[in-house]
Design an enzyme around this catalytic site. Structure first.
Site, mmCIF file in Angstrom:
data_model
loop_
_atom_site.group_PDB
_atom_site.id
_atom_site.type_symbol
_atom_site.label_atom_id
_atom_site.label_comp_id
_atom_site.label_asym_id
_atom_site.label_seq_id
_atom_site.Cartn_x
_atom_site.Cartn_y
_atom_site.Cartn_z
ATOM 1 N N LYS A 1 -54.372 1.367 21.345
ATOM 2 C CA LYS A 1 -53.054 0.729 21.474
ATOM 3 C C LYS A 1 -53.120 -0.451 22.434
ATOM 4 O O LYS A 1 -52.645 -1.552 22.139
ATOM 5 C CB LYS A 1 -52.030 1.740 21.986
ATOM 6 N N CYS B 1 -33.086 5.609 19.370
ATOM 7 C CA CYS B 1 -33.919 6.638 18.738
ATOM 8 C C CYS B 1 -34.817 7.285 19.791
ATOM 9 O O CYS B 1 -36.049 7.235 19.707
ATOM 10 C CB CYS B 1 -34.746 6.030 17.604
ATOM 11 N N CYS C 1 -27.996 9.296 16.967
ATOM 12 C CA CYS C 1 -27.942 9.010 15.524
ATOM 13 C C CYS C 1 -26.565 8.470 15.107
ATOM 14 O O CYS C 1 -26.469 7.641 14.199
ATOM 15 C CB CYS C 1 -28.290 10.262 14.730
ATOM 16 N N CYS D 1 -26.457 4.814 15.471
ATOM 17 C CA CYS D 1 -27.533 4.085 14.805
ATOM 18 C C CYS D 1 -27.085 3.595 13.430
ATOM 19 O O CYS D 1 -26.514 4.353 12.636
ATOM 20 C CB CYS D 1 -28.759 4.981 14.658
ATOM 21 N N CYS E 1 -31.931 6.903 7.236
ATOM 22 C CA CYS E 1 -32.981 7.662 7.910
ATOM 23 C C CYS E 1 -32.952 9.118 7.465
ATOM 24 O O CYS E 1 -31.941 9.800 7.612
ATOM 25 C CB CYS E 1 -32.819 7.578 9.436
#
Length: 306
Positions: free
Chosen positions: A217, A285, A292, A295, A301
């Site tokens: 990463k 998130c 949620c 969102c 989703c």
């Protein structure tokens, strides 16, 4: 021994003349009994043990994996499983992130290197910020970088870190996660960069990952921030978590997430997906108790909670 192999071949020849099949010698492969088990010997009849094995060729059916310039294995033939509505979801995420407001937008690693230093030092500071950021909040990483830049003799340079006692580095980067281990990694990395790279950082992912404390990463993000090259996706806990929640991947670790995303996500999105998903993960998130209801992806989703 050579004499034993030759006797085996002579016995095989006699057996063949009588129409029998030899259990001892068949073609160029021999079977010998050792400690109650059979082992295959890749020796031609009459070839002495210890002959140059490097001259033997691989069977035609064996294929070595092909790799890209950064040492990544390239898949062949298999079609990637592209999520049907990924483009719509991606655009919604970009709209949600337009206003910023997440810690990464102000204190992301790409923003922590000083601008008034030479290019090699800027690249080194970008790498250092990424090394400190592991398991550490953005605000803590940013504060540690400022202390290093202000308090090390000569500033945050490879030579200054190389010459600083580990205890000094520990004090300056505390309370970053695993700060004692990171201080050791910083010092060892500085020594490698001075001796092997002439006071700069490696130019590719493979060599970056060979530095103490640097993983995939960090390496992919460092290529983007330090060298301006997008050769892979930097997958952290946020990118890994959100990609799985969206159903874009079904993976257990970030490296598999990276490989899956790279198999279908167009390369022009590889650099921006990390800050997009990190900001979304920091604000909405979240790992625990995701928001949620707030969102805009709740109808798209598959993991949305009512």
């Amino acid at each position: 021994p050579l004499s034993t192999l030759n006797r085996s071949c002579r016995r095989s020849s006699k057996s063949k003349s009588r129409g029998l099949t030899s259990p001892v010698c068949k073609g160029s492969m021999l079977c010998s009994r050792k400690r109650g088990q059979f082992r295959r010997l890749s020796l031609s009849c009459g070839q002495a043990p210890g002959a140059n094995a490097s001259q033997a060729s691989l069977p035609s059916e064996v294929k070595l994996p092909s790799t890209s310039g950064d040492g990544k294995s390239s898949s062949s033939g298999s079609k990637p499983n592209v999520p049907e509505n990924w483009q719509k979801v991606y655009q919604v995420i970009k709209l949600m992130r337009e206003k910023g407001g997440a810690p990464v937008d102000a204190m992301g690693c790409e923003r922590l290197a000083e601008t008034g230093v030479d290019a090699a030092t800027m690249r080194y500071q970008s790498l250092t910020a990424l090394m400190l950021s592991s398991q550490t909040a953005d605000a803590v990483t940013a504060a540690a970088m400022q202390r290093l830049q202000k308090n090390l003799e000569g500033g945050l340079t490879i030579e200054a870190v190389k010459n600083a006692p580990v205890e000094t580095l520990e004090r300056l980067i505390h309370p970053a996660g695993f700060y004692r281990r990171k201080a050791v990694y910083m010092k060892k990395t500085a020594e490698v960069l001075m001796t092997k790279y002439g006071g700069d950082i490696p130019r590719n992912v493979k060599e970056l990952c060979m530095l103490p404390g640097v993983g995939p990463k960090m390496a992919y993000l460092c290529m983007q921030t330090a060298w301006g090259k997008s050769v892979g996706i930097g997958v952290d806990v946020h990118v890994h978590r959100i990609s799985n929640r969206l159903g874009w991947v079904k993976t257990k670790d970030p490296e598999k997430t990276r490989k899956t995303l790279e198999s279908w996500l167009p390369k022009e999105h590889w650099a921006e997906i990390n800050p997009l998903f990190v900001g979304l993960g920091q604000t909405i998130c979240r790992a625990r108790k995701p928001l949620c209801n707030e969102c805009k992806l709740k109808d798209l989703c598959p993991s949305a909670e009512s």
